[in-house]
Design an enzyme around this catalytic site. Structure first.
Site, PDB file in Angstrom:
ATOM      1  N   HIS A  93      -3.490   6.494   3.135  1.00 50.20           N
ATOM      2  CA  HIS A  93      -3.771   5.069   3.288  1.00 50.20           C
ATOM      3  C   HIS A  93      -5.141   4.852   3.918  1.00 50.20           C
ATOM      4  CE1 HIS A  93      -3.438   1.119   5.439  1.00 50.20           C
ATOM      5  NE2 HIS A  93      -2.941   0.767   4.267  1.00 50.20           N
ATOM      6  N   ARG A 109      -0.062   7.988   5.795  1.00 47.01           N
ATOM      7  CA  ARG A 109      -1.047   7.249   6.603  1.00 47.01           C
ATOM      8  C   ARG A 109      -2.444   7.816   6.406  1.00 47.01           C
ATOM      9  NH1 ARG A 109      -0.418   3.341  10.241  1.00 47.01           N
ATOM     10  NH2 ARG A 109       1.714   2.602  10.527  1.00 47.01           N
ATOM     11  N   SER A 147       0.833  -1.207   0.000  1.00 50.61           N
ATOM     12  CA  SER A 147       0.000   0.000   0.000  1.00 50.61           C
ATOM     13  C   SER A 147       0.862   1.250   0.000  1.00 50.61           C
ATOM     14  CB  SER A 147      -0.917   0.005   1.224  1.00 50.61           C
ATOM     15  OG  SER A 147      -1.839  -1.066   1.180  1.00 50.61           O
TER      16      SER A 147
END
Length: 224
Positions: free
Chosen positions: A50, A47, A24
């Site tokens: 993500h 993050r 990812s």
């Protein structure tokens, strides 16, 4: 290797949780391309991307120069984290705060907060910020849902009634969300992380908070 036969035409690259994260993050880095974030800011931004699969949101993020360091030092000093809603409380790795002496708190569902908000005809989010700033000195405020919580926190700061170590302010919505973040973006004297526009939410606020707490953990390990 775990059985990867899902009886579908599509076969995932892996079912290994660590490799899923690695894949990812590599996809995010490739699709993001060039950017102007520092290395530590990028750990937060990736993050957030993500958690949301939203590159526009990630690209719109704003950091004060001292934001990440302020967050790391606050956690390592055992300062508390205050969330505007319980989704942040349940989604954050609160054990990481507890092992440094702090904890994560959310007051929006407290009975006294509800009673006071109803009496004054205002939001529980506003009253919960008032309660939090009376109970805790400094600390990190993570606001991902309620623009009124962010606006109230800004008011309390301007009136000298609060001085957080860091504000992570990324509320989502159509009413006052973009405007509250615009007010945070011009706030002086307090480290903050925010983004531009209506997008945001508890999920991405948790992602930013968790990124900083992981960096605090790594800093602690390196100091041993």
């Amino acid at each position: 290797m775990a059985n990867m036969n899902f009886n579908t035409e599509f076969v995932p690259l892996t079912v290994d949780p660590d490799k899923i994260y690695d894949y990812s993050f590599s996809i995010i880095a490739e699709e993001m391309g060039e950017h102007t974030f520092t290395d530590e800011e990028w750990l937060v931004v990736r993050r957030v991307i993500h958690a949301s699969a939203d590159f526009e949101l990630g690209r719109s993020m704003i950091f004060t120069d001292d934001a990440i360091e302020a967050g790391i030092q606050s956690i390592l000093a055992g300062r508390h984290v205050v969330a505007d809603v319980q989704m942040i409380e349940s989604g954050s790795g609160r054990k990481r705060f507890q092992k440094h002496g702090g904890d994560l708190h959310c007051y929006i569902a407290d009975e006294d907060v509800s009673i006071e908000a109803k009496k004054l005809g205002t939001t529980r989010a506003i009253i919960s910020m008032q309660k939090a700033t009376q109970l805790h000195e400094g600390g990190i405020y993570a606001i991902g849902n309620a623009p009124t919580a962010l606006l109230e926190l800004i008011r309390l700061i301007k009136e000298g009634l609060a001085k957080p170590d860091l504000i992570i302010g990324m509320p989502v919505g159509f009413v006052s969300a973009a405007e509250s973040k615009a007010e945070l973006a011009i706030l002086e004297g307090i480290p903050f992380i925010t983004n531009v526009g209506r997008k945001g939410g508890s999920t991405v606020t948790v992602a930013a908070l968790n990124a900083i707490s992981l960096m605090a953990d790594e800093r602690k390990k390196q100091s041993k």
